[in-house]
Scaffold this active site. Structure first.
Site, PDB file in Angstrom:
ATOM      1  N   ASP A 103      10.873  12.338  -5.012  1.00 20.78           N
ATOM      2  CA  ASP A 103      11.317  11.620  -3.818  1.00 20.78           C
ATOM      3  C   ASP A 103      11.915  12.594  -2.816  1.00 20.78           C
ATOM      4  O   ASP A 103      12.459  13.641  -3.192  1.00 20.78           O
ATOM      5  CB  ASP A 103      12.388  10.587  -4.189  1.00 20.78           C
ATOM      6  CG  ASP A 103      11.807   9.389  -4.905  1.00 20.78           C
ATOM      7  OD1 ASP A 103      10.757   8.881  -4.465  1.00 20.78           O
ATOM      8  OD2 ASP A 103      12.399   8.954  -5.914  1.00 20.78           O
ATOM      9  N   HIS A 115       4.092  10.350  -7.171  1.00 17.83           N
ATOM     10  CA  HIS A 115       4.940  10.831  -8.275  1.00 17.83           C
ATOM     11  C   HIS A 115       4.074  11.347  -9.417  1.00 17.83           C
ATOM     12  O   HIS A 115       4.334  12.413  -9.976  1.00 17.83           O
ATOM     13  CB  HIS A 115       5.851   9.716  -8.792  1.00 17.83           C
ATOM     14  CG  HIS A 115       6.985   9.380  -7.890  1.00 17.83           C
ATOM     15  ND1 HIS A 115       7.741  10.332  -7.227  1.00 17.83           N
ATOM     16  CD2 HIS A 115       7.512   8.177  -7.535  1.00 17.83           C
ATOM     17  CE1 HIS A 115       8.676   9.727  -6.508  1.00 17.83           C
ATOM     18  NE2 HIS A 115       8.555   8.418  -6.675  1.00 17.83           N
ATOM     19  N   HIS A 151       2.861   5.902  -2.766  1.00 15.08           N
ATOM     20  CA  HIS A 151       4.090   6.639  -3.091  1.00 15.08           C
ATOM     21  C   HIS A 151       4.209   6.856  -4.598  1.00 15.08           C
ATOM     22  O   HIS A 151       4.463   7.973  -5.058  1.00 15.08           O
ATOM     23  CB  HIS A 151       5.303   5.853  -2.559  1.00 15.08           C
ATOM     24  CG  HIS A 151       6.618   6.423  -2.967  1.00 15.08           C
ATOM     25  ND1 HIS A 151       7.299   7.329  -2.197  1.00 15.08           N
ATOM     26  CD2 HIS A 151       7.392   6.209  -4.070  1.00 15.08           C
ATOM     27  CE1 HIS A 151       8.440   7.645  -2.797  1.00 15.08           C
ATOM     28  NE2 HIS A 151       8.522   6.977  -3.945  1.00 15.08           N
ATOM     29  N   GLU A 152       4.012   5.804  -5.375  1.00 19.59           N
ATOM     30  CA  GLU A 152       4.146   5.914  -6.842  1.00 19.59           C
ATOM     31  C   GLU A 152       3.060   6.814  -7.433  1.00 19.59           C
ATOM     32  O   GLU A 152       3.327   7.595  -8.351  1.00 19.59           O
ATOM     33  CB  GLU A 152       4.124   4.526  -7.487  1.00 19.59           C
ATOM     34  CG  GLU A 152       5.258   3.611  -7.048  1.00 19.59           C
ATOM     35  CD  GLU A 152       6.645   4.194  -7.218  1.00 19.59           C
ATOM     36  OE1 GLU A 152       6.894   4.919  -8.202  1.00 19.59           O
ATOM     37  OE2 GLU A 152       7.501   3.922  -6.355  1.00 19.59           O
ATOM     38  N   THR A 179       0.837  -1.210   0.000  1.00 17.88           N
ATOM     39  CA  THR A 179       0.000   0.000   0.000  1.00 17.88           C
ATOM     40  C   THR A 179       0.863   1.248   0.000  1.00 17.88           C
ATOM     41  O   THR A 179       0.585   2.206  -0.724  1.00 17.88           O
ATOM     42  CB  THR A 179      -0.964  -0.002   1.198  1.00 17.88           C
ATOM     43  OG1 THR A 179      -1.811  -1.154   1.103  1.00 17.88           O
ATOM     44  CG2 THR A 179      -1.816   1.252   1.224  1.00 17.88           C
TER      45      THR A 179
END
Length: 193
Positions: A138, A132, A128-129, A123
């Site tokens: 990051d 982006h 996180h992706e 998850t």
């Protein structure tokens, strides 16, 4: 049940009937600071049909963003419709296109199983992706409290919620019903340490 109030007007014999709505049915006004017009929210569609085994993590990652930002909402694309964000299960390290992805644009998220094999939370990876694609780079190295610290927070980190600064940046990226005036970066960010 609506309540009716009869008001007598002093200058005329006319009476006006007003309907008082319960608070749950109150009508929002454009000037209300807590009301966001549906037109001011950017909707981005995502497709996880190629992310087999990641569906629950994707749904939780999407919910984390939808619960923490107001200017952009992620919705699952109907089958056969174009989606701005494509999520794909891969065998390598997670990676994604750095946005902000715009309506009609294209963002890719590769949900790499190599990170899961090494003990990272699915998850957190998905959220996180997606971050982006929403325009966040990051922040490595960083603490677990920062979603965009990614793998640098270690395998014990399960946090999939963007912190206040991350939320604010995404809100700016999609302010006033449009994606940021700043062009999408377009680089592919690989999240290996």
């Amino acid at each position: 049940m609506p309540h009716y109030i009869r008001l007598g007007l002093a200058s005329t014999a006319a009476a006006v009937m007003l309907t008082a709505l319960p608070a749950a049915h109150a009508v929002a006004t454009p000037d209300s600071p807590t009301t966001k017009s549906a037109a001011a929210v950017v909707t981005l569609r995502y497709d996880d049909s190629r992310a087999s085994g990641w569906e629950a993590a994707v749904a939780a990652g999407v919910a984390s963003w939808n619960n923490n930002v107001e200017n952009v909402k992620l919705v699952k694309a109907a089958p056969g419709t174009r989606a701005e964000i494509q999520l794909v299960a891969t065998t390598g390290w997670p990676q994604a296109t750095l946005g902000p992805v715009r309506p009609g644009g294209r963002g890719i998220v590769q949900l790499g199983s190599q990170a899961v094999t090494q003990g990272h939370d699915k998850t957190r990876i998905a959220a996180h992706e997606i971050g982006h694609n929403l325009g966040l780079p990051d922040t490595k190295p960083g603490p677990c409290s920062q979603l965009m610290s990614g793998s640098s927070a270690g395998t014990s980190c399960k946090n999939a919620v963007p912190d206040a600064a991350e939320q604010a940046r995404v809100e700016r990226n999609y302010a006033n019903g449009a994606a940021s005036r700043v062009p999408a970066d377009g680089r592919i960010l690989v999240d290996a340490r």
